[in-house]
Design a protein around this motif. Structure first.
Motif, PDB file in Angstrom:
ATOM      1  N   ARG A 146      -1.751   4.999  -0.800  1.00  0.00           N
ATOM      2  CA  ARG A 146      -1.115   4.002   0.355  1.00  0.00           C
ATOM      3  C   ARG A 146      -2.072   2.943   0.481  1.00  0.00           C
ATOM      4  NH1 ARG A 146       2.752   4.548  -1.687  1.00  0.00           N
ATOM      5  NH2 ARG A 146       2.444   2.436  -1.518  1.00  0.00           N
ATOM      6  N   GLN A 147      -3.520   3.248   0.709  1.00  0.00           N
ATOM      7  CA  GLN A 147      -4.313   2.449   1.008  1.00  0.00           C
ATOM      8  C   GLN A 147      -4.740   1.481  -0.307  1.00  0.00           C
ATOM      9  OE1 GLN A 147      -7.404   4.808   2.112  1.00  0.00           O
ATOM     10  NE2 GLN A 147      -7.214   4.763   4.127  1.00  0.00           N
ATOM     11  N   ASN A 148      -4.472   1.969  -1.171  1.00  0.00           N
ATOM     12  CA  ASN A 148      -4.987   1.046  -2.461  1.00  0.00           C
ATOM     13  C   ASN A 148      -3.765   0.657  -3.133  1.00  0.00           C
ATOM     14  OD1 ASN A 148      -7.691   1.499  -3.001  1.00  0.00           O
ATOM     15  ND2 ASN A 148      -7.204   3.368  -2.441  1.00  0.00           N
ATOM     16  N   ALA A 149      -2.361   0.882  -2.828  1.00  0.00           N
ATOM     17  CA  ALA A 149      -1.275   0.553  -3.529  1.00  0.00           C
ATOM     18  C   ALA A 149      -1.197  -0.867  -3.873  1.00  0.00           C
ATOM     19  CB  ALA A 149      -0.040   1.193  -2.553  1.00  0.00           C
ATOM     20  N   THR A 150      -1.596  -1.630  -3.024  1.00  0.00           N
ATOM     21  CA  THR A 150      -1.267  -3.370  -3.105  1.00  0.00           C
ATOM     22  C   THR A 150      -2.242  -3.756  -4.134  1.00  0.00           C
ATOM     23  OG1 THR A 150      -0.372  -3.211  -0.956  1.00  0.00           O
ATOM     24  CG2 THR A 150      -0.811  -5.309  -2.020  1.00  0.00           C
ATOM     25  N   LYS A 151      -3.524  -3.112  -4.123  1.00  0.00           N
ATOM     26  CA  LYS A 151      -4.644  -3.734  -4.929  1.00  0.00           C
ATOM     27  C   LYS A 151      -4.095  -2.956  -6.319  1.00  0.00           C
ATOM     28  CE  LYS A 151      -8.889  -1.553  -4.488  1.00  0.00           C
ATOM     29  NZ  LYS A 151      -9.653  -0.857  -3.932  1.00  0.00           N
ATOM     30  N   PHE A 152      -3.858  -2.041  -6.538  1.00  0.00           N
ATOM     31  CA  PHE A 152      -3.355  -1.354  -7.732  1.00  0.00           C
ATOM     32  C   PHE A 152      -2.319  -2.045  -8.420  1.00  0.00           C
ATOM     33  CE2 PHE A 152      -4.488   3.340  -7.128  1.00  0.00           C
ATOM     34  CZ  PHE A 152      -5.979   3.213  -6.986  1.00  0.00           C
ATOM     35  N   LEU A 153      -1.470  -2.483  -7.553  1.00  0.00           N
ATOM     36  CA  LEU A 153      -0.136  -3.058  -8.120  1.00  0.00           C
ATOM     37  C   LEU A 153      -0.505  -4.607  -8.575  1.00  0.00           C
ATOM     38  CD1 LEU A 153       2.881  -3.194  -8.498  1.00  0.00           C
ATOM     39  CD2 LEU A 153       3.306  -4.000  -6.279  1.00  0.00           C
ATOM     40  N   MET A 154      -1.463  -5.230  -7.811  1.00  0.00           N
ATOM     41  CA  MET A 154      -1.686  -6.665  -8.006  1.00  0.00           C
ATOM     42  C   MET A 154      -2.800  -6.911  -8.849  1.00  0.00           C
ATOM     43  SD  MET A 154       1.485  -7.823  -6.865  1.00  0.00           S
ATOM     44  CE  MET A 154       0.989  -9.672  -7.265  1.00  0.00           C
ATOM     45  N   ASP A 155      -3.985  -6.361  -8.546  1.00  0.00           N
ATOM     46  CA  ASP A 155      -5.222  -6.726  -9.129  1.00  0.00           C
ATOM     47  C   ASP A 155      -5.605  -6.048 -10.561  1.00  0.00           C
ATOM     48  OD1 ASP A 155      -4.871  -8.044  -6.846  1.00  0.00           O
ATOM     49  OD2 ASP A 155      -6.635  -6.805  -5.845  1.00  0.00           O
ATOM     50  N   ASP A 156      -4.746  -5.193 -11.028  1.00  0.00           N
ATOM     51  CA  ASP A 156      -5.116  -4.511 -12.299  1.00  0.00           C
ATOM     52  C   ASP A 156      -6.516  -3.902 -12.210  1.00  0.00           C
ATOM     53  OD1 ASP A 156      -2.667  -5.383 -13.065  1.00  0.00           O
ATOM     54  OD2 ASP A 156      -3.535  -7.164 -14.444  1.00  0.00           O
ATOM     55  N   GLN A 211      13.078  -2.422  -6.402  1.00  0.00           N
ATOM     56  CA  GLN A 211      11.536  -2.245  -6.013  1.00  0.00           C
ATOM     57  C   GLN A 211      10.741  -2.725  -7.066  1.00  0.00           C
ATOM     58  OE1 GLN A 211      10.783   1.616  -3.759  1.00  0.00           O
ATOM     59  NE2 GLN A 211       8.948   1.694  -4.887  1.00  0.00           N
ATOM     60  N   ILE A 212      11.154  -2.102  -8.146  1.00  0.00           N
ATOM     61  CA  ILE A 212      10.291  -2.421  -9.293  1.00  0.00           C
ATOM     62  C   ILE A 212      10.311  -3.813  -9.894  1.00  0.00           C
ATOM     63  CG2 ILE A 212       9.980  -1.849 -12.073  1.00  0.00           C
ATOM     64  CD1 ILE A 212      11.097   0.965 -11.416  1.00  0.00           C
ATOM     65  N   CYS A 213      11.769  -4.369  -9.976  1.00  0.00           N
ATOM     66  CA  CYS A 213      11.951  -5.787 -10.226  1.00  0.00           C
ATOM     67  C   CYS A 213      11.085  -6.601  -9.233  1.00  0.00           C
ATOM     68  CB  CYS A 213      13.192  -6.237 -10.308  1.00  0.00           C
ATOM     69  SG  CYS A 213      14.264  -5.422 -11.532  1.00  0.00           S
ATOM     70  N   ASP A 214      10.974  -6.643  -8.070  1.00  0.00           N
ATOM     71  CA  ASP A 214      10.435  -7.209  -7.032  1.00  0.00           C
ATOM     72  C   ASP A 214       8.881  -7.201  -7.463  1.00  0.00           C
ATOM     73  OD1 ASP A 214      12.679  -7.782  -5.647  1.00  0.00           O
ATOM     74  OD2 ASP A 214      12.367  -6.445  -3.981  1.00  0.00           O
ATOM     75  N   ALA A 215       8.309  -5.980  -7.956  1.00  0.00           N
ATOM     76  CA  ALA A 215       7.207  -6.062  -8.279  1.00  0.00           C
ATOM     77  C   ALA A 215       6.304  -6.786  -9.638  1.00  0.00           C
ATOM     78  CB  ALA A 215       6.551  -4.657  -8.608  1.00  0.00           C
ATOM     79  N   VAL A 216       7.639  -6.588 -10.462  1.00  0.00           N
ATOM     80  CA  VAL A 216       7.551  -7.698 -11.713  1.00  0.00           C
ATOM     81  C   VAL A 216       7.730  -8.887 -11.394  1.00  0.00           C
ATOM     82  CG1 VAL A 216       8.744  -8.001 -13.859  1.00  0.00           C
ATOM     83  CG2 VAL A 216       8.387  -5.672 -13.329  1.00  0.00           C
ATOM     84  N   GLN A 217       8.370  -9.192 -10.552  1.00  0.00           N
ATOM     85  CA  GLN A 217       8.493 -10.813 -10.060  1.00  0.00           C
ATOM     86  C   GLN A 217       7.098 -11.258  -9.287  1.00  0.00           C
ATOM     87  OE1 GLN A 217      12.379 -11.523  -8.727  1.00  0.00           O
ATOM     88  NE2 GLN A 217      12.208 -13.611  -8.423  1.00  0.00           N
ATOM     89  N   ALA A 218       6.600 -10.229  -8.534  1.00  0.00           N
ATOM     90  CA  ALA A 218       5.433 -10.733  -7.742  1.00  0.00           C
ATOM     91  C   ALA A 218       4.322 -10.767  -8.642  1.00  0.00           C
ATOM     92  CB  ALA A 218       5.173  -9.781  -6.551  1.00  0.00           C
ATOM     93  N   ARG A 219       4.391  -9.938  -9.781  1.00  0.00           N
ATOM     94  CA  ARG A 219       3.297 -10.320 -10.759  1.00  0.00           C
ATOM     95  C   ARG A 219       3.442 -11.410 -11.740  1.00  0.00           C
ATOM     96  NH1 ARG A 219      -0.222  -6.206 -11.988  1.00  0.00           N
ATOM     97  NH2 ARG A 219      -0.407  -6.683 -14.013  1.00  0.00           N
ATOM     98  N   ALA A 220       4.659 -11.795 -11.704  1.00  0.00           N
ATOM     99  CA  ALA A 220       4.979 -13.023 -12.851  1.00  0.00           C
ATOM    100  C   ALA A 220       4.542 -14.208 -11.949  1.00  0.00           C
ATOM    101  CB  ALA A 220       6.364 -13.028 -12.891  1.00  0.00           C
ATOM    102  N   ASP A 221       4.812 -14.050 -10.702  1.00  0.00           N
ATOM    103  CA  ASP A 221       4.126 -15.432  -9.998  1.00  0.00           C
ATOM    104  C   ASP A 221       2.823 -15.483 -10.069  1.00  0.00           C
ATOM    105  OD1 ASP A 221       6.876 -15.729  -8.679  1.00  0.00           O
ATOM    106  OD2 ASP A 221       6.554 -14.697  -7.092  1.00  0.00           O
ATOM    107  N   GLN A 222       1.931 -14.409 -10.501  1.00  0.00           N
ATOM    108  CA  GLN A 222       0.565 -14.642 -10.570  1.00  0.00           C
ATOM    109  C   GLN A 222       0.356 -14.627 -12.029  1.00  0.00           C
ATOM    110  OE1 GLN A 222      -2.107 -11.949  -8.899  1.00  0.00           O
ATOM    111  NE2 GLN A 222      -1.254 -12.045  -6.731  1.00  0.00           N
TER     112      GLN A 222
END
Lengths: 617, 617
Positions: free
Chosen positions: A523-533, A304-315
């Protein structure tokens, strides 16, 4: 050793200013006349445990809820206590120091003296051990002077958390009798208040006149139930940690090359981690409750963490901040099972060198797979509540290690094409819990101290002081008391050495409610927190100006006011009774009967759903 | 990647309030007319290095000191610069983020626009790499709005610390020419400002019109010399760390059962550790400079701490707080030698598994003696400045481990009769350097930004912006500039791979002056701190009220004002010249000759003592 306690200290300028801060009292506690309203007899939240609880606490189970009201409040049955004899009260710090604890003592002392200047408050020096040894310090205005609104427990100190064994309970009883105490106030969390309840029952059995009162003070924020909205110390701890987390977020954003893994103190439950996330918006938080509910393994979490790291690396983002509650490690199913096996062997006296060979094959395989530093920490002797030594187990390093290995693997396989993964690990805990308390914790603790006096003045035993409607300003706070037994549950299953507590009524740390509004907000903010700093910086703890009056986000979003609703319901029932008096029309009576029959049917069905272990909040 | 930079952000309430704070300017920088006074030509502090430095910097060595004065100042030779053409300036963050860095940019932007609205400021995105790649962001009022008085470097970001290799210097040159920059402002510490000096010289050689200016911004506080009293970021870092240290002290005093070992970020020198000790009064601090000077071994240090633990146990005290600078590990002679050997082998490409076998026998013996976690950290590749990765080496855990083993040994032998020794370890660094900057750092940085403009307006190259008399209020601050070359020294000895810098002029991190007043203050209080638990709690960072205007203790106790004294001396010399004019009496002339002859004799003798490496401060 005693010489350290209660000594006047030289305060810094800000400490001096804080020591002059006078917390407000809600209207019901102002002046010297307080009305006490007794509500309905209480039951236990978990109906299936009620019988066991009532048998364990025959003298103290089923006592009514208590509300403290203004002298002028128009409540027909409320008593006004006008006679305030001089009383002697003892107070003891139990368990981990939480910011604000000193203010409970101040509030209690103030209330005692207002109602009768001849009343006395004695503090036990060095926590429960001081209680057993009858080492006391008489609390005076002079002694309190340099401890008002100050952090730590150093006015009296603390030692162990327990007043549980027969020997300990007997020592406590002997102390209360010898010191002729009318009341004993125990300041602590889940464990200490369970002990307080047991002590209250024992005192009642032994006809000891000392009444026992508990106060919910724990930085973990896990003494949470229908009657208790939050704990003294939780607000400060979360604010200090959030300050540091947001500093780390700023750091991450400046260099853009590190992932920070931050473990937060807070015991089994993830309240601190959740609150800090809502205050500072780091990229991610992994709640123990989520992991338990989804039965996520160490490998699932790594992935789960690696996938997040990878998704962020894509950006093109190579930084991030991830929060982990210290209790997370025990929430991972296979790790929990391994820890239970190890603790079992440790209790049998198996030497550290032989543990690995005596584990079941699968547990041994997991153990050997772990890096050496974690293996060593897993071998630490468990705490008195059967949990692992959570503050010593560096889960943040374990996960950082596993994530790094997995990212390197993906890099080799070509599935991850980003830059090198770099982690920095932190544990935030001890540096927060000694902080100057926030205004909220100062006020809350001081008011609870006052309530303790009124509980004793009303002659109540085995109660916890409560304040509800806390998200509103102090003048709207509702003050009351609830029997500790009404907050207990009985665990019916479990494994390992922890199973010793099975079947015994106790307060259990409330888990984060995955159906609650605070979690929903996350939960509502999780994706925004994860990707948008969208890091948020609440800044250092302030006592004036913006943020000084902020309260925990989790407290404010939850719609708690249970005590308010209990009162409201009583009013409705009274109203029905008033309308449907003998002499009312047949039609009205029929309508009432039909309506109430349907209401009772619905409620019976709902109550029979066994509680799933989630505490409603 | 660029998309992260300079974007407006949503600020929390306290951040918003801070963003409205307007730092003061000292009188000399108010208005648009500033007088520039050129002092005497500068020399290097270390006379033995002066020749080497002048050869390395033929175009920029020996430039005069510069003072900026009020337009109305009565100084005969000072120039008033009245023509302010539009200029283009570039600015780059170099090295580790320090609180206050953003305010240098704000101050510079403000000064540029005040003097000519057509002037432009461009920021390089992503630090020195952005400079090489010519990735820029034009700084505007709008962009600055949410970064004023805020922490971190996230307005522009940072990457590597270096502008040093021929390729890097050429890229920087190309960027300055392509972007038609009149000035390049480099915000950084010791390393970055050494690079700035080299860049200034290269630009002069290449007849590039861009002037290079350095700004002393580093949380380590180690860019300290005759001209520089302290660095931007040091005050905030020490305040945030002191807050956390005092929380830990409160914690220690509440439970009385743990020794806390706290390592502080700050690179080689121990300025942060010394300042935090003077602010929060922990039981003990071990300065790297003391260890170097006394050549204390790992065993000496262990013994020293154990003796302290034992002395406290004799007073029935089983808690304590011990600070360690992160640079301590390299100050321990045998450890330093081991690290040098390891780094040498790493640079030769020896694989990690083979390092131990290729060490000299004694180094190998020490290596094998160390616990595995430290061995692993010792094998990390060294930093670009040849030092070990200090933030990654857990010296606090190593010492806690050694102390525990020694105490257990004494316990067995019966020489220690106290309770079990328990340690908790912390590293404070990343969580401080991202903090909201203190008022002092906001002011200091903003003023330095303004000075950068005036340096460029005066056409100066290779200068560092300076503010002196900092311990007094802003309206007494003296603004100036000093050639970076005048702060350089040449190392003539050394061992290991670090020897590559030998013979090259450079700024070197200033060590804590063991003959200085700040260290004296520590020594005077050391026993009281150790035994009496006189912990001081400066509280969380405040922006108003008590403590908000506090400055570093080390800054306030040192009697620095070097620049003020240089000016004073000039005034005396001028006065002699005025009195002893041609036409004065023979007697006056004779007396003057005799007095001045004796003065010059004394000074010649004193100057010939070679500087022992200690920076006077």
């Amino acid at each position: 050793m005693d010489s350290d306690y209660g000594i006047p200290r030289e305060l810094s300028d800000i400490q001096k200013l804080r020591s002059t801060y006078q917390p407000q009292l809600p209207p019901c506690l102002q002046g010297t006349t307080v009305r006490v309203e007794f509500g309905d007899a209480t039951t236990a939240e978990d109906p299936s445990g009620a019988h066991t609880i009532s048998r364990t606490f025959p003298h103290t189970y089923g006592q009514p809820l208590v509300h403290f009201l203004r002298a002028t409040a128009k409540v027909p049955d409320a008593q006004i206590i006008t006679f305030h004899p001089a009383i002697r009260v003892g107070v003891v710090f139990c368990g981990r120091q939480s910011p604000g604890g000193h203010n409970v003592i101040w509030g209690l002392h103030n209330a005692l003296k207002i109602h009768n200047p001849n009343s006395a408050l004695v503090g036990f020096l060095g926590g429960s051990e001081g209680l057993f040894a009858q080492r006391t310090l008489e609390i005076t205005d002079d002694i309190l002077a340099t401890y008002k609104n100050q952090g730590g427990y150093d006015l009296l100190g603390r030692t162990k958390d327990q007043i549980r064994t027969t020997e300990q309970v007997n020592s406590a009883l002997a102390a209360c009798i010898a010191l002729k105490l009318d009341g004993l106030v125990i300041i602590g969390g889940v464990t200490s208040n369970t002990d307080a309840a047991q002590l209250a029952e024992t005192f009642a059995v032994e006809k000891c006149p000392t009444k026992v009162v508990g106060v919910p003070v724990t930085l973990n924020g896990d003494l949470k139930n229908q009657f208790v909205e939050t704990n003294v110390g939780f607000d400060t701890t979360c604010k200090v940690n959030s300050q540091l987390i947001s500093n780390v977020c700023t750091d991450a954003l400046s260099a853009e090359k590190y992932y920070y893994f931050i473990r937060l103190m807070g015991r089994k439950a993830s309240h601190v981690a959740l609150e800090c996330t809502l205050q500072s918006h780091p990229n991610s938080v992994i709640l123990g409750e989520e992991v338990s509910a989804s039965k996520l393994t160490l490998f699932d979490l790594t992935k789960q963490i690696c996938d997040a790291v990878q998704a962020r690396a894509d950006q093109d983002k190579y930084h991030g901040v991830i929060l982990l509650p210290e209790g997370l490690i025990e929430s991972i199913p296979e790790v929990h099972a391994l820890l239970q096996e190890i603790h079992g062997l440790l209790r049998q006296g198996v030497s550290l060198d032989n543990i690995s060979s005596q584990l079941t094959p699968w547990a041994s395989a997991l153990f050997e797979f772990l890096p050496p530093f974690i293996r060593k920490q897993f071998l630490l002797f468990p705490e008195s509540d059967d949990s692992a030594q959570l503050s010593q187990i560096e889960t943040e390093k374990l996960l950082a290690h596993l994530v790094e290995a997995e990212i390197n693997k993906r890099l080799k396989e070509g599935t991850y094409k980003g830059k090198k993964f770099n982690a920095i690990c932190h544990f935030f805990g001890y540096q927060a819990r000694g902080s100057l308390p926030s205004k909220f914790d100062c006020d809350y603790a001081y008011v609870l101290g006052h309530i303790c006096y009124h509980i004793l003045a009303a002659g109540l035993n085995g109660y916890l002081a409560t304040v509800t409607n806390l998200k509103n300003p102090v003048n709207k706070w509702r003050c009351g008391a609830a029997p500790i037994m009404a907050m207990m549950t009985v665990k019916h299953y479990g494994r390992g050495p922890g199973a010793s507590s099975i079947g015994k009524p106790a307060l259990h740390p409330a888990a984060v409610d995955l159906r609650g509004k605070a979690y929903e907000l996350l939960r509502q903010n999780a994706t925004k927190f994860l990707m948008d700093d969208v890091y948020r910086n609440p800044g250092p703890l302030q006592f004036d100006g913006p943020g000084a009056d902020a309260k925990p986000v989790t407290l404010c979003v939850e719609d708690q006011d249970y005590m308010g609703r209990i009162k409201k319901l009583q009013e409705y029932l009274d109203k029905v009774r008033t309308i449907v008096k003998p002499g009312c029309s047949q039609d009205v009576l029929k309508a009432a009967l039909s309506a109430m029959s349907s209401v009772t049917d619905i409620l019976s069905v709902m109550s029979s759903f066994s509680n799933s272990g989630q505490t409603p909040s």
